[in-house]
Design an enzyme around this catalytic site. Structure first.
Site, PDB file in Angstrom:
ATOM      1  N   GLY A  62     -56.304 -84.143  25.708  1.00  0.00           N
ATOM      2  CA  GLY A  62     -56.563 -83.743  24.339  1.00  0.00           C
ATOM      3  C   GLY A  62     -57.832 -84.381  23.822  1.00  0.00           C
ATOM      4  O   GLY A  62     -58.657 -84.885  24.581  1.00  0.00           O
ATOM      5  N   ARG A 294     -56.711 -97.667  31.253  1.00  0.00           N
ATOM      6  CA  ARG A 294     -56.784 -97.119  32.606  1.00  0.00           C
ATOM      7  C   ARG A 294     -57.145 -98.204  33.618  1.00  0.00           C
ATOM      8  O   ARG A 294     -56.640 -98.208  34.747  1.00  0.00           O
ATOM      9  CB  ARG A 294     -57.815 -95.990  32.647  1.00  0.00           C
ATOM     10  CG  ARG A 294     -57.351 -94.747  31.894  1.00  0.00           C
ATOM     11  CD  ARG A 294     -58.414 -93.678  31.834  1.00  0.00           C
ATOM     12  NE  ARG A 294     -57.858 -92.464  31.258  1.00  0.00           N
ATOM     13  CZ  ARG A 294     -58.551 -91.348  31.051  1.00  0.00           C
ATOM     14  NH1 ARG A 294     -59.833 -91.311  31.379  1.00  0.00           N
ATOM     15  NH2 ARG A 294     -57.988 -90.289  30.540  1.00  0.00           N
TER      16      ARG A 294
END
Length: 463
Positions: A62, A294
């Site tokens: 998104g 991440r």
């Protein structure tokens, strides 16, 4: 309904001069072309690959933005400051704060701009290292990248903006004072000189260029990549050949959850974890806060003996992350009607996996005592069938690139703007620090793609 197919221009349509030459047809390049054309300029877009859209077509989760009407409709109260802080902390506080301030304070405006163009992102999810639900996506929960690129191409077709594929930009031309255009080679190997009052580099990163990666990060040359084959950093050489500076070139992101058992490496987007999936090792145990940065999730996977792991999810997660259905259709999802059956099918300890899921379900009700996860905990994993996706880290994103200011002007070694040269998107560097947060790449393309179109208009006006 027939799938929309955009038809690029034929090389015979090419003119000798345009107001602005845009190199790259990803989201950044397409948005900048639209914005420039809306301001009355005549842009042209050149793409070296046959397929348009670049890496943007692979974006799945998104687009991050704060203080939007969509958030308020979902009863989410957010702030530019919180968006800034999450991104700054997530980037190791190494972000270019000038770029970051502009980015976090303008992303919300782009949600409005997109809606004005019939592109509505009315649903929300969350990605790693974010503390607020601010990742905008279509109500259909379709992958954001292909949805946006298709929408932009439809607008470009209506506006009659020229787009050429299979065209390589060989060099940027300049005189003593400013950029004057480019030299290109068409698909037949013929060169053309194309004049432009400004040039925008929107060529993406270099995540598919192992040789270039090796110059800065030899430790990553053995990794596979999520990037399409055209992501080779062409814009970096074009820019440096005319005096541009580069920044943060050693900051290369490895994405933790990539399915790579076959020839193609498929990124499994963070939205799946954001909707409740967890990670387990080959013993069937959780080992990390799945929605940490991440970098931290990657490090945790690499600390496992096998250096790979499994995403565990259920039917309800799939209802909120329908991209799983695509992964399933190409054989990447393992199923089990019970936890025991799933454990057997992925060869992990059934007792451990059952205990892990039971502990997780309790954490959803109370709190995550094991790893302190606070987001993406809206649902328990108790809706058969149960599923697993085998994942391991892969090179994903290059945070470094061409040095720019928040006007998207390309800077030289003395931090002076090179007149007429602009860059935006992944080809530029500095915004993300040492770790890009999921949902910020697409936001960057829209925010700085629009900014590039506006600033090029202003630059041309002032000449």
């Amino acid at each position: 309904m027939a799938k929309y197919v955009f038809q690029p221009n034929q090389i015979d349509d090419l003119k000798s001069a345009y107001d602005v030459v845009i190199v790259g047809s990803g989201a950044t390049g397409l948005i900048s072309a639209i914005q420039a054309a809306e301001l009355g300029l005549k842009p042209v877009v050149f793409e070296k690959m046959d397929k348009l859209g670049g890496n943007s077509t692979r974006a799945s989760s998104g687009m991050n933005a704060a203080e939007t009407y969509v958030q308020l409709n979902h009863h989410v109260v957010d702030s530019f400051e919180d968006f800034y802080n999450d991104t700054y902390i997530g980037g190791g506080k190494q972000n270019n704060v000038e770029l970051l301030k502009y980015f976090t304070s303008h992303a919300g405006l782009t949600i409005d701009w997109l809606k004005q163009h019939g592109i509505e992102l009315e649903d929300l999810t969350i990605t790693g290292a974010m503390n607020t639900t601010r990742t905008h996506r279509p109500n259909s929960q379709a992958p954001i990248g292909a949805y946006l690129v298709t929408s932009f191409l439809q607008i470009i077709e209506k506006m009659d903006i020229e787009v050429y594929n299979n065209v390589s930009v060989d060099k940027i031309t300049r005189d003593d004072e400013r950029i004057t255009g480019v030299v290109i080679s068409d698909g037949n190997g013929n060169q053309h000189q194309v004049a432009g009052k400004a040039v925008l580099l929107a060529t993406g990163g270099f995540g598919a260029n192992k040789e270039l990666i090796g110059q800065y990060r030899k430790d990553l040359t053995s990794y596979r990549t999520t990037n399409q084959e055209g992501a080779t950093g062409d814009g970096l050489k074009l820019a440096t050949d005319v005096g541009a500076a580069l920044v943060d070139m050693d900051q290369i992101q490895v994405h933790p959850t990539v399915q790579q058992d076959n020839d193609h490496a498929f990124l499994i987007g963070e939205a799946i974890r954001g909707e409740g999936a967890i990670l387990v090792n080959t013993d069937g145990n959780r080992f990390v806060n799945e929605l940490d940065t991440r970098q931290k999730v990657t490090d945790a996977i690499n600390e496992q003996d096998t250096k790979h792991a499994y995403l565990i999810l259920d039917a309800e997660v799939v209802d909120h992350a329908p991209a799983v259905r695509f992964y399933d259709s190409i054989g990447m999802v393992v199923h089990g009607q019970t936890i025991d059956e799933l454990a057997n099918n992925i060869d992990v300890d059934a007792n451990n996996l059952a205990k892990t899921i039971e502990t997780w379900n309790q954490a959803v009700v109370n709190h995550d005592d094991q790893f302190g996860r606070k987001t993406g905990m809206n649902r328990q994993l108790n809706h058969p069938d149960f599923m697993a996706i085998h994942i391991a880290p892969a090179v994903h994103y290059t945070m470094g690139g061409i040095k720019i200011n928040h006007y998207t002007q390309v800077l030289n070694q003395d931090d002076q703007a090179i007149n007429g040269l602009f860059a935006a998107g992944e080809t530029s560097g500095g915004l993300h620090g040492n770790n890009r947060i999921g949902g910020n790449s697409i936001a960057e393309t829209v925010v700085f793609g629009r900014q590039a179109g506006q600033r090029i208009f202003k630059y041309i006006q002032e000449q």
